[in-house]
Motif scaffolding. Structure first.
Motif, PDB file in Angstrom:
ATOM      1  N   LEU A 158       0.827  -1.197   0.000  1.00  7.40           N
ATOM      2  CA  LEU A 158       0.000   0.000   0.000  1.00  7.40           C
ATOM      3  C   LEU A 158       0.867   1.253   0.000  1.00  7.40           C
ATOM      4  O   LEU A 158       0.615   2.182  -0.751  1.00  7.40           O
ATOM      5  N   LYS A 159       1.895   1.260   0.858  1.00  7.44           N
ATOM      6  CA  LYS A 159       2.802   2.416   0.929  1.00  7.44           C
ATOM      7  C   LYS A 159       4.176   1.967   1.402  1.00  7.44           C
ATOM      8  O   LYS A 159       4.318   0.974   2.097  1.00  7.44           O
ATOM      9  N   THR A 160       5.168   2.760   1.038  1.00  8.30           N
ATOM     10  CA  THR A 160       6.549   2.543   1.471  1.00  8.30           C
ATOM     11  C   THR A 160       6.928   3.684   2.406  1.00  8.30           C
ATOM     12  O   THR A 160       6.642   4.844   2.109  1.00  8.30           O
ATOM     13  N   TYR A 161       7.592   3.337   3.501  1.00  4.75           N
ATOM     14  CA  TYR A 161       7.993   4.340   4.492  1.00  4.75           C
ATOM     15  C   TYR A 161       9.470   4.198   4.832  1.00  4.75           C
ATOM     16  O   TYR A 161      10.050   3.121   4.709  1.00  4.75           O
ATOM     17  N   HIS A 162      10.041   5.302   5.304  1.00  9.76           N
ATOM     18  CA  HIS A 162      11.410   5.262   5.820  1.00  9.76           C
ATOM     19  C   HIS A 162      11.432   4.565   7.180  1.00  9.76           C
ATOM     20  O   HIS A 162      12.408   3.920   7.540  1.00  9.76           O
ATOM     21  N   ASP A 163      10.372   4.745   7.944  1.00  5.84           N
ATOM     22  CA  ASP A 163      10.216   4.088   9.237  1.00  5.84           C
ATOM     23  C   ASP A 163       8.758   4.215   9.662  1.00  5.84           C
ATOM     24  O   ASP A 163       7.964   4.874   8.993  1.00  5.84           O
ATOM     25  N   TRP A 164       8.405   3.580  10.766  1.00  3.41           N
ATOM     26  CA  TRP A 164       6.998   3.617  11.205  1.00  3.41           C
ATOM     27  C   TRP A 164       6.607   4.985  11.752  1.00  3.41           C
ATOM     28  O   TRP A 164       5.416   5.308  11.796  1.00  3.41           O
ATOM     29  N   GLN A 165       7.553   5.817  12.137  1.00  2.00           N
ATOM     30  CA  GLN A 165       7.190   7.166  12.581  1.00  2.00           C
ATOM     31  C   GLN A 165       6.629   7.973  11.410  1.00  2.00           C
ATOM     32  O   GLN A 165       5.747   8.796  11.582  1.00  2.00           O
ATOM     33  N   GLU A 166       7.131   7.728  10.217  1.00  2.00           N
ATOM     34  CA  GLU A 166       6.595   8.384   9.031  1.00  2.00           C
ATOM     35  C   GLU A 166       5.147   7.938   8.784  1.00  2.00           C
ATOM     36  O   GLU A 166       4.306   8.733   8.353  1.00  2.00           O
ATOM     37  N   LEU A 167       4.848   6.687   9.076  1.00  2.00           N
ATOM     38  CA  LEU A 167       3.481   6.169   8.967  1.00  2.00           C
ATOM     39  C   LEU A 167       2.543   6.839   9.968  1.00  2.00           C
ATOM     40  O   LEU A 167       1.345   6.961   9.712  1.00  2.00           O
ATOM     41  N   HIS A 168       3.090   7.278  11.089  1.00  2.00           N
ATOM     42  CA  HIS A 168       2.261   7.844  12.168  1.00  2.00           C
ATOM     43  C   HIS A 168       1.358   8.973  11.678  1.00  2.00           C
ATOM     44  O   HIS A 168       0.193   9.065  12.066  1.00  2.00           O
ATOM     45  N   GLY A 169       1.868   9.847  10.814  1.00  2.00           N
ATOM     46  CA  GLY A 169       1.053  10.940  10.270  1.00  2.00           C
ATOM     47  C   GLY A 169      -0.132  10.411   9.479  1.00  2.00           C
ATOM     48  O   GLY A 169      -1.263  10.890   9.616  1.00  2.00           O
ATOM     49  N   ASP A 170       0.125   9.407   8.627  1.00  2.00           N
ATOM     50  CA  ASP A 170      -0.970   8.794   7.862  1.00  2.00           C
ATOM     51  C   ASP A 170      -1.966   8.116   8.801  1.00  2.00           C
ATOM     52  O   ASP A 170      -3.174   8.172   8.586  1.00  2.00           O
ATOM     53  N   TYR A 171      -1.447   7.480   9.830  1.00  2.00           N
ATOM     54  CA  TYR A 171      -2.328   6.820  10.800  1.00  2.00           C
ATOM     55  C   TYR A 171      -3.240   7.840  11.479  1.00  2.00           C
ATOM     56  O   TYR A 171      -4.460   7.612  11.608  1.00  2.00           O
ATOM     57  N   ASP A 172      -2.677   8.953  11.891  1.00  2.00           N
ATOM     58  CA  ASP A 172      -3.468  10.003  12.562  1.00  2.00           C
ATOM     59  C   ASP A 172      -4.562  10.545  11.645  1.00  2.00           C
ATOM     60  O   ASP A 172      -5.657  10.877  12.101  1.00  2.00           O
ATOM     61  N   ARG A 173      -4.275  10.610  10.330  1.00  2.00           N
ATOM     62  CA  ARG A 173      -5.267  11.100   9.354  1.00  2.00           C
ATOM     63  C   ARG A 173      -6.191   9.978   8.874  1.00  2.00           C
ATOM     64  O   ARG A 173      -7.075  10.201   8.061  1.00  2.00           O
ATOM     65  N   ARG A 174      -5.942   8.753   9.357  1.00  2.00           N
ATOM     66  CA  ARG A 174      -6.692   7.551   8.927  1.00  2.00           C
ATOM     67  C   ARG A 174      -6.510   7.301   7.430  1.00  2.00           C
ATOM     68  O   ARG A 174      -7.389   6.802   6.753  1.00  2.00           O
ATOM     69  N   ASP A 175      -5.311   7.635   6.937  1.00  2.00           N
ATOM     70  CA  ASP A 175      -4.982   7.462   5.526  1.00  2.00           C
ATOM     71  C   ASP A 175      -3.889   6.410   5.397  1.00  2.00           C
ATOM     72  O   ASP A 175      -2.770   6.688   4.990  1.00  2.00           O
ATOM     73  N   PHE A 176      -4.219   5.202   5.811  1.00  2.00           N
ATOM     74  CA  PHE A 176      -3.227   4.135   5.739  1.00  2.00           C
ATOM     75  C   PHE A 176      -3.882   2.861   5.272  1.00  2.00           C
ATOM     76  O   PHE A 176      -3.415   1.829   5.219  1.00  2.00           O
TER      77      PHE A 176
END
Length: 191
Positions: A173-191
């Motif tokens: 679905l998406k590529t990240y540098h780390d899970w902290q980068e995913l955190h923003g998408d998670y907060d926006r429910r865009d993951f």
């Protein structure tokens, strides 16, 4: 047609575990500068790093992955924490993941990914799902992609599997540098 077949052959080889036997830690010396963005990682807790540091640079990538798994599960003993939630699996600190014995896909990807980066192996964090999983946001899977310096491709590995192979039905679905980068998408429910 021949070009397409050669590309398919290259992709199949780069997806297979055999390539993990061909790559040595010393092969990564030349790729540091061009892959710098995929090398930044978190500090590894001493309880794990003290067991990992000083490995032979002629170790293969497969041997290193096996050593990470062995040492991590030796530390875990009988503890096996599958995480309480998606957020717990991705955003818990490395020391707490190791202390709790976390074995979720997100936790193992986080631990393995950061250990690999400590060895200066470029690593991507992949957020995805299997084709049988629902579209619910919490029903996801994760794995890693490791740079192959021999042919300049990326190799998928799944730290939750004993052979490290990512199942063919895995969908990125998406590529990240780390899970902290995913955190923003998670907060926006865009993951």
């Amino acid at each position: 047609m021949e070009k397409l077949e050669n590309q398919k052959s290259l992709e199949e080889k780069s997806e297979s575990s055999e390539i993990l036997q061909d790559i040595k830690l010393s092969d990564y010396e030349k790729s540091k500068e061009e892959m710098e963005e995929w090398l930044v990682g978190q500090d590894i807790p001493d309880v794990l790093w003290n067991r990992m540091k000083g490995v032979d640079p002629e170790l293969t990538l497969n041997e290193l992955l096996g050593k990470i798994k062995k040492e991590l599960f030796d530390i875990y003993g009988t503890k096996r924490d599958h995480a309480k939630s998606f957020a717990d699996s991705r955003f818990t600190s490395l020391p707490e993941m190791i202390e709790r014995g976390m074995v979720s896909c997100g936790a193992l990807s986080n631990i393995f990914g950061n250990v690999l980066r400590k060895f200066e192996i470029p690593t991507k964090f992949i957020h995805g799902r299997y084709n049988h999983q629902t579209m619910e946001k919490e029903d996801r899977h994760s794995w890693l992609e490791i740079y192959n310096p021999l042919d300049r491709t990326w190799i998928k590995i799944d730290p939750t599997k004993n052979d490290f192979k990512v199942l063919s039905e895995a969908i990125r679905l998406k590529t990240y540098h780390d899970w902290q980068e995913l955190h923003g998408d998670y907060d926006r429910r865009d993951f």
